[in-house]
Design a protein around this motif. Structure first.
Motif, short mmCIF file in Angstrom:
data_model
loop_
_atom_site.label_atom_id
_atom_site.label_comp_id
_atom_site.label_asym_id
_atom_site.label_seq_id
_atom_site.Cartn_x
_atom_site.Cartn_y
_atom_site.Cartn_z
N ASP A 166 0.83 -1.20 0.00
CA ASP A 166 0.00 0.00 0.00
C ASP A 166 0.87 1.26 0.00
O ASP A 166 0.65 2.19 -0.77
N ARG A 167 1.87 1.28 0.87
CA ARG A 167 2.76 2.45 0.93
C ARG A 167 3.49 2.65 -0.38
O ARG A 167 3.64 3.78 -0.87
N ARG A 168 3.95 1.54 -0.96
CA ARG A 168 4.69 1.67 -2.21
C ARG A 168 3.78 2.15 -3.34
O ARG A 168 4.18 2.98 -4.17
N ALA A 179 -3.13 9.01 -10.19
CA ALA A 179 -4.06 9.09 -9.07
C ALA A 179 -3.61 8.20 -7.92
O ALA A 179 -3.22 7.05 -8.12
N VAL A 180 -3.66 8.73 -6.70
CA VAL A 180 -3.33 7.95 -5.51
C VAL A 180 -4.43 6.91 -5.30
O VAL A 180 -5.62 7.24 -5.41
N PRO A 181 -4.08 5.65 -5.00
CA PRO A 181 -5.10 4.62 -4.81
C PRO A 181 -6.08 4.99 -3.72
O PRO A 181 -5.67 5.35 -2.61
N ASN A 182 -7.35 4.91 -4.03
CA ASN A 182 -8.41 5.19 -3.06
C ASN A 182 -9.53 4.18 -3.26
O ASN A 182 -9.57 3.45 -4.25
N GLY A 183 -10.45 4.13 -2.31
CA GLY A 183 -11.58 3.23 -2.44
C GLY A 183 -11.15 1.79 -2.50
O GLY A 183 -10.31 1.32 -1.73
N ILE A 184 -11.71 1.05 -3.46
CA ILE A 184 -11.41 -0.37 -3.60
C ILE A 184 -9.94 -0.59 -3.92
O ILE A 184 -9.35 -1.58 -3.49
N MET A 185 -9.32 0.34 -4.65
CA MET A 185 -7.90 0.20 -4.99
C MET A 185 -7.04 0.27 -3.74
O MET A 185 -5.97 -0.36 -3.68
N PRO A 189 -4.40 -4.42 -1.62
CA PRO A 189 -3.27 -5.15 -1.01
C PRO A 189 -3.66 -6.01 0.18
O PRO A 189 -2.89 -6.88 0.60
N TYR A 190 -4.86 -5.75 0.74
CA TYR A 190 -5.27 -6.48 1.94
C TYR A 190 -6.32 -7.56 1.65
O TYR A 190 -6.76 -8.25 2.57
N LEU A 191 -6.71 -7.71 0.39
CA LEU A 191 -7.71 -8.72 0.05
C LEU A 191 -7.21 -10.13 0.36
O LEU A 191 -7.99 -11.02 0.67
N SER A 192 -5.90 -10.33 0.24
CA SER A 192 -5.35 -11.65 0.53
C SER A 192 -5.59 -12.01 1.99
O SER A 192 -5.80 -13.19 2.32
N VAL A 193 -5.57 -11.02 2.88
CA VAL A 193 -5.83 -11.28 4.30
C VAL A 193 -7.28 -11.73 4.48
O VAL A 193 -7.56 -12.70 5.18
#
Length: 230
Positions: A166-168, A179-185, A189-193
């Motif tokens: 997410d930070r990267r 555009a900076v990732p927002n919303g579902i984007m 990175p956390y969907l795997s969790v």
């Protein structure tokens, strides 16, 4: 539910995992085979990853021009989109090149899931369902399967890797004037969790292995990019 292409691919990978696991029986068996096959898959995808890195470096070089277009056409989104498309086309840069490695991996994740959820594969009893990791069957799920503690290390690792990703992603967006990732984007990175709630333990092992590989790739291959290494 039977899916012809997935079933055929699962049968091939299943046979490979069984044979590799047999050879690695003293060193972890099926669990080790999953890790090694995942590493082999990621190694085969290195050419795509290198192409994605080259594209990322090219987009970083184009960032000043992109910012200029954003300032000039910021109020006209359609015109801005057209100008950006023409800029990327003229420079031979694809803004979607970085997605290819992830897209190619998706079928393998589906196959791993199927190998440890189907009772029969290629008309035969699925022998992988009885194999274990830390004394827990690799077919075990967190919801409905019990043994929640065995999933804790996977949750911790995937959350940590998700934070790094997410930070990267945010630094890449800032460096490339996108555009900076927002919303579902932002939560991707956390969907795997979240998936750990329903996938077999074997699939959790695959996820940790492939995301750890990605973190190492970012640190090694993307060193020196404006976005930083992690």
């Amino acid at each position: 539910m039977s899916i012809p292409f997935v079933d055929d691919a699962t049968a091939v990978v299943y046979s490979l995992i069984v044979h590799v696991a047999g050879a690695l029986a003293p060193a972890g068996g099926v669990a080790t085979a999953i890790v090694l096959c995942t590493v082999a898959l990621r190694a085969l995808l290195l050419p795509l990853t290198l192409a994605a890195v080259r594209g990322e470096r090219s987009r970083a070089v184009l960032a000043p021009k992109v910012r200029e277009l954003q300032q000039r056409h910021g109020q006209d989104r359609a015109r801005l989109g057209t100008e950006l498309t023409e800029l990327y086309r003229a420079e031979g840069v694809s803004p979607l090149a970085g997605c290819l490695p992830a897209l190619v991996q998706a079928p393998f994740f589906m196959i791993t899931y199927r190998m440890f959820s189907a009772a029969r594969i290629a008309g035969h009893a699925n022998v992988l369902l009885t194999h274990q990791l830390f004394g827990v069957a690799l077919s075990t799920r967190l919801i409905g399967g019990g043994h929640p503690l065995v999933f804790v290390p996977f949750v911790v690792v995937l959350v940590g890797l998700g934070i790094l990703a997410d930070r990267r992603a945010r630094r890449v967006a800032a460096a490339n004037a996108t555009a900076v990732p927002n919303g579902i984007m932002r939560v991707l990175p956390y969907l795997s969790v979240a998936s750990l709630l329903v996938v077999p333990l074997a699939a959790a092992l695959y996820l940790v292995t492939t995301m750890s590989w990605t973190a190492v790739e970012n640190a090694v291959l993307r060193r020196g990019l404006p976005a930083g290494g992690a």
